[in-house]
Design a protein around this motif. Structure first.
Motif, PDB file in Angstrom:
ATOM      1  N   GLY A  50       0.796  -1.224   0.000  1.00 46.42           N
ATOM      2  CA  GLY A  50       0.000   0.000   0.000  1.00 46.42           C
ATOM      3  C   GLY A  50       0.829   1.275   0.000  1.00 46.42           C
ATOM      4  O   GLY A  50       0.344   2.338   0.356  1.00 46.42           O
TER       5      GLY A  50
ATOM      6  N   GLU B 276       1.196   6.985   1.000  1.00 45.50           N
ATOM      7  CA  GLU B 276       0.000   6.144   1.088  1.00 45.50           C
ATOM      8  C   GLU B 276      -1.075   6.547   0.074  1.00 45.50           C
ATOM      9  O   GLU B 276      -2.083   5.871  -0.058  1.00 45.50           O
ATOM     10  CB  GLU B 276      -0.581   6.168   2.505  1.00 45.50           C
ATOM     11  CG  GLU B 276      -1.263   7.459   2.886  1.00 45.50           C
ATOM     12  CD  GLU B 276      -0.334   8.603   3.311  1.00 45.50           C
ATOM     13  OE1 GLU B 276      -0.841   9.701   3.555  1.00 45.50           O
ATOM     14  OE2 GLU B 276       0.897   8.411   3.384  1.00 45.50           O
TER      15      GLU B 276
ATOM     16  N   GLY C 229      -4.722   5.731   2.349  1.00 44.62           N
ATOM     17  CA  GLY C 229      -4.328   4.435   2.861  1.00 44.62           C
ATOM     18  C   GLY C 229      -5.226   3.877   3.947  1.00 44.62           C
ATOM     19  O   GLY C 229      -6.278   4.436   4.297  1.00 44.62           O
TER      20      GLY C 229
END
Length: 180
Positions: A27, A52, A75
């Motif tokens: 991620g 993120e 994220g």
């Protein structure tokens, strides 16, 4: 690295903006906005976006080539929601506005930027039940629902004067009406 979206300024046709993206796994992304003001002959690479953020779409304001919009998915710490990022310096720096009802990867893309109002942007939000078209007229401070599709809405356009919108998809057909 990949470039997933590229936009050309309507008011300054030699101005292009895009974003570059490299997934690092887990991620985390190396991504940044890139800009050309000479029809792609040279490019300026702006500072990296937060790692993120997963950029989704980018576009210019029709009347102001310094105003750049970017949508991105945040994220895990932010519930994988989407944000509208707004730049007034051509894409070098951004301020982020959360987009409602986008948690759990209900991704928001830029469908269109109004041709005469620089703060007015419409975006579809993917949902299992259909697509929700959201619009902001204040650069992301607030949003209103324009339409809800029964399936995926895959097309959107403002008329040249901004007075009408058209949108549709395979499940919903084509809809045309006033943009107010």
């Amino acid at each position: 690295e990949i470039v997933l979206d590229l936009a050309r300024s309507a008011s300054a046709p030699d101005s292009l903006v895009a974003f570059r993206l490299l997934g690092r796994g887990g991620g985390i992304y190396d991504s940044s906005v890139v800009r050309s003001d000479d029809a792609g002959a040279s490019w300026t690479f702006f500072p990296l976006l937060p790692e993120e953020l997963l950029p989704l779409t980018v576009d210019f304001s029709a009347r102001d080539p310094a105003r750049v919009y970017l949508t991105a998915r945040r994220g895990e710490g932010d519930g994988f929601d989407s944000v509208l990022m707004v730049s007034d310096d051509g894409g070098e720096t951004f301020r982020a506005q959360g987009i409602p009802n986008t948690a759990d990867q209900h991704l928001a893309y830029i469908a269109g930027v109004h041709p005469t109002e620089r703060d007015r942007v419409t975006r579809p939000v993917d949902d299992l039940e259909g697509t929700v078209l959201l619009e902001t007229s204040d650069a992301g401070e607030s949003f209103r629902i324009v339409a809800v599709g029964s399936g995926r809405l895959t097309g959107f356009a403002y008329s040249v004067d901004g007075g009408e919108i058209a949108f549709g998809g395979l499940d919903d057909g084509l809809w045309v009406g006033p943009s107010n």
